[in-house]
Design a protein around this motif. Structure first.
Motif, mmCIF file in Angstrom:
data_model
loop_
_atom_site.group_PDB
_atom_site.id
_atom_site.type_symbol
_atom_site.label_atom_id
_atom_site.label_comp_id
_atom_site.label_asym_id
_atom_site.label_seq_id
_atom_site.Cartn_x
_atom_site.Cartn_y
_atom_site.Cartn_z
ATOM 1 N N LEU A 43 16.394 1.513 -3.299
ATOM 2 C CA LEU A 43 15.973 2.406 -4.384
ATOM 3 C C LEU A 43 14.524 2.841 -4.239
ATOM 4 N N ASN A 44 13.732 2.072 -3.507
ATOM 5 C CA ASN A 44 12.302 2.382 -3.331
ATOM 6 C C ASN A 44 11.975 2.357 -1.841
ATOM 7 N N THR A 45 11.874 3.518 -1.224
ATOM 8 C CA THR A 45 11.665 3.559 0.229
ATOM 9 C C THR A 45 10.291 4.103 0.625
ATOM 10 N N THR A 46 9.523 4.608 -0.355
ATOM 11 C CA THR A 46 8.228 5.196 -0.021
ATOM 12 C C THR A 46 7.101 4.210 -0.333
ATOM 13 N N ARG A 47 5.952 4.468 0.254
ATOM 14 C CA ARG A 47 4.768 3.648 0.017
ATOM 15 C C ARG A 47 4.398 3.667 -1.473
ATOM 16 N N PHE A 48 4.395 4.863 -2.063
ATOM 17 C CA PHE A 48 4.062 4.987 -3.484
ATOM 18 C C PHE A 48 5.100 4.256 -4.345
ATOM 19 N N GLY A 49 6.383 4.408 -3.974
ATOM 20 C CA GLY A 49 7.458 3.757 -4.735
ATOM 21 C C GLY A 49 7.321 2.243 -4.742
ATOM 22 N N ILE A 50 7.026 1.665 -3.571
ATOM 23 C CA ILE A 50 6.877 0.207 -3.468
ATOM 24 C C ILE A 50 5.691 -0.269 -4.300
ATOM 25 N N PHE A 51 4.538 0.413 -4.156
ATOM 26 C CA PHE A 51 3.348 -0.042 -4.876
ATOM 27 C C PHE A 51 3.400 0.273 -6.371
ATOM 28 N N SER A 52 4.218 1.252 -6.758
ATOM 29 C CA SER A 52 4.455 1.495 -8.193
ATOM 30 C C SER A 52 5.160 0.292 -8.811
ATOM 31 N N GLN A 53 6.127 -0.278 -8.051
ATOM 32 C CA GLN A 53 6.847 -1.463 -8.545
ATOM 33 C C GLN A 53 5.904 -2.666 -8.659
ATOM 34 N N ILE A 54 5.024 -2.826 -7.666
ATOM 35 C CA ILE A 54 4.048 -3.929 -7.706
ATOM 36 C C ILE A 54 3.104 -3.737 -8.900
ATOM 37 N N TYR A 55 2.633 -2.502 -9.080
ATOM 38 C CA TYR A 55 1.728 -2.149 -10.189
ATOM 39 C C TYR A 55 2.385 -2.481 -11.536
ATOM 40 N N HIS A 56 3.648 -2.098 -11.655
ATOM 41 C CA HIS A 56 4.397 -2.350 -12.895
ATOM 42 C C HIS A 56 4.551 -3.848 -13.154
ATOM 43 N N LYS A 85 10.869 5.131 7.991
ATOM 44 C CA LYS A 85 9.629 5.119 8.812
ATOM 45 C C LYS A 85 8.384 4.704 8.019
ATOM 46 N N ASN A 86 8.589 4.008 6.890
ATOM 47 C CA ASN A 86 7.446 3.625 6.060
ATOM 48 C C ASN A 86 7.085 2.147 6.179
ATOM 49 N N ALA A 87 7.886 1.397 6.933
ATOM 50 C CA ALA A 87 7.734 -0.061 6.949
ATOM 51 C C ALA A 87 6.360 -0.513 7.418
ATOM 52 N N ASN A 88 5.911 0.013 8.552
ATOM 53 C CA ASN A 88 4.642 -0.466 9.116
ATOM 54 C C ASN A 88 3.482 -0.315 8.141
ATOM 55 N N LYS A 89 3.399 0.855 7.505
ATOM 56 C CA LYS A 89 2.290 1.122 6.586
ATOM 57 C C LYS A 89 2.348 0.184 5.381
ATOM 58 N N ILE A 90 3.562 -0.017 4.839
ATOM 59 C CA ILE A 90 3.724 -0.870 3.656
ATOM 60 C C ILE A 90 3.381 -2.329 3.996
ATOM 61 N N PHE A 91 3.911 -2.820 5.123
ATOM 62 C CA PHE A 91 3.596 -4.186 5.556
ATOM 63 C C PHE A 91 2.081 -4.337 5.769
ATOM 64 N N TYR A 92 1.493 -3.330 6.414
ATOM 65 C CA TYR A 92 0.045 -3.371 6.692
ATOM 66 C C TYR A 92 -0.749 -3.435 5.385
ATOM 67 N N ASP A 93 -0.379 -2.570 4.437
ATOM 68 C CA ASP A 93 -1.083 -2.527 3.146
ATOM 69 C C ASP A 93 -1.052 -3.879 2.439
ATOM 70 N N ILE A 94 0.114 -4.528 2.493
ATOM 71 C CA ILE A 94 0.250 -5.808 1.787
ATOM 72 C C ILE A 94 -0.447 -6.933 2.557
ATOM 73 N N LEU A 95 -0.136 -7.049 3.842
ATOM 74 C CA LEU A 95 -0.552 -8.234 4.593
ATOM 75 C C LEU A 95 -2.017 -8.226 5.012
ATOM 76 N N ARG A 96 -2.603 -7.032 5.157
ATOM 77 C CA ARG A 96 -4.002 -6.973 5.591
ATOM 78 C C ARG A 96 -4.951 -6.620 4.439
ATOM 79 N N ALA A 97 -4.488 -6.842 3.223
ATOM 80 C CA ALA A 97 -5.319 -6.541 2.046
ATOM 81 C C ALA A 97 -6.624 -7.341 2.070
ATOM 82 N N HIS A 98 -6.580 -8.563 2.631
ATOM 83 C CA HIS A 98 -7.776 -9.424 2.645
ATOM 84 C C HIS A 98 -8.923 -8.820 3.460
ATOM 85 N N GLU A 99 -8.591 -7.877 4.375
ATOM 86 C CA GLU A 99 -9.638 -7.269 5.199
ATOM 87 C C GLU A 99 -10.526 -6.342 4.366
ATOM 88 N N ALA A 100 -9.930 -5.698 3.363
ATOM 89 C CA ALA A 100 -10.694 -4.785 2.497
ATOM 90 C C ALA A 100 -11.108 -5.450 1.184
#
Length: 375
Positions: A92-105, A151-166
């Protein structure tokens, strides 16, 4: 019995009809102790102010993966305020915005604005909040293969897992849940180097386990003596044939409704026979009747394709000739048919970048043609 009598009739054989819902979380969750322990081990460092261990949760459909994740998340949040657990359905949520909207909620209790706010600000607000509250974030991505298809997996995984870098002090982890056990995902090197998951396998239930699970569900859902072990054994056989626990749970619900409609205090053989006739075609008819024109067109092309080896590329050419639709529109329509469980798609490892998909119809042509709405 008239319609008003049916609506107002107080007597019921159901103690709790919700026990037969597909997303019902049973209190007594059986035969998955070792998997629950493995998940707990992955989460434990987060409870001690460390980073959670990432995991890949593998198993075919209806083997208890989603229930296990939801149960363990429920336990964690009941016992600690230091971990935020977020379950997301990637069909149901395949985009970067869609995934992070769910986390935000999950964190703030409401969704971010869909327009006018850049993604970076939403992401920043999530991570700054987690750091300020000194909380860890664990995101369970169910049916994660859909993120790779889009084709959104890499960006989403990167955003979540490398958050500590930023965001210094950010503690994040991913549980990737896969029902397509043949699916082989590949992440970019810079994501893979930090994902390094623990693999947790959910084997199919045995016949004895299926009987025990469905017996437990009847105790939760029906009053005593509504269903005999003999009828239940037949339902277990049908469930084992299908390889899907949800088939057995649905049969129990339909049998109960049929018995109740006849004012019967118990489920007998005729109710099961009628349920077996109804469960496939009735739900199939309902699904087919809900399809849009484009979805209908695409399904008809799949049903009437003569060769067994139908690829997404070949199907798109036919669909484009019929509807003049773009490839992105075709892809969305194909994903919808898969989400509705009318078709399966299987990556063949061929084609450009190994992304060629084989289209497999889940029902026979006769079943679909009988249920298709005639113009």
């Amino acid at each position: 019995m008239g319609i008003e009598d049916i609506l107002l009739h107080d007597e019921t054989i159901f103690k709790n009809i919700n026990a037969f819902d597909p997303d019902y979380l049973p209190e007594n969750y059986k035969y998955r102790d070792s998997q629950m322990e493995a998940l707990a081990i992955c989460i434990r460092p987060a409870l001690k102010k460390g980073r959670p261990v990432n995991a890949v949760v593998l198993g075919s459909c209806a083997t208890g993966k989603t229930t296990a994740i939801k149960k363990i998340f429920e336990m964690v949040e009941r016992n600690s305020e230091k971990v935020v657990c977020c379950y997301i359905n990637c069909q149901l949520n395949t985009t970067r915005f869609g995934i992070f909207s769910q986390i935000y909620h999950r964190i703030f209790g409401h969704y971010p604005p869909e327009t006018g706010v850049p993604f970076s600000r939403i992401y920043q607000k999530i991570m700054q909040h987690m750091v300020a509250e000194n909380k860890a974030l664990i995101v369970a991505l169910d049916d994660v293969n859909y993120l790779f298809h889009s084709k959104n997996a890499n960006k989403i995984f990167y955003d979540i897992l490398r958050a500590h870098e930023a965001f210094n002090g950010a503690r994040t982890g991913v549980f990737a849940i896969l029902s397509d056990i043949e699916f082989r995902f590949a992440l970019d090197k810079n994501v893979n180097s930090i994902f390094i998951p623990q693999e947790i396998i959910f084997q199919p239930y045995t016949r004895e386990e299926l009987f025990s699970i469905l017996k437990e569900r009847t105790k939760m859902g029906f009053y005593p003596e509504v269903i005999s072990d003999e009828i239940l054994e037949e339902i277990v056989d049908k469930t084992l044939e299908s390889g899907d626990l949800r088939v057995g749970i649905d049969l129990l619900r339909v049998c109960g409704n049929l018995a109740e409609s006849e004012a019967s205090r118990s489920i007998d053989e005729q109710h099961l026979n009628e349920a077996l006739k109804r469960t496939g075609p009735v739900s199939l008819s309902h699904t087919l009747n809900s399809l849009s024109e484009n979805e209908n067109n695409l399904l008809e092309l799949i049903v009437n394709f003569k060769d067994e080896n139908l690829t997404a590329g070949s199907l798109y050419e036919l669909f484009q000739q019929k509807t003049n639709a773009s490839y992105s529109s075709f892809n969305r329509t194909l994903d919808k048919l898969e989400f509705l469980r009318l078709i399966d798609t299987k990556f063949t490892g061929k084609g450009m970048r190994g992304n060629s998909r084989l289209i497999i119809l889940r029902f026979s042509q006769d079943e679909i043609n009988k249920c298709m709405v005639q113009p």
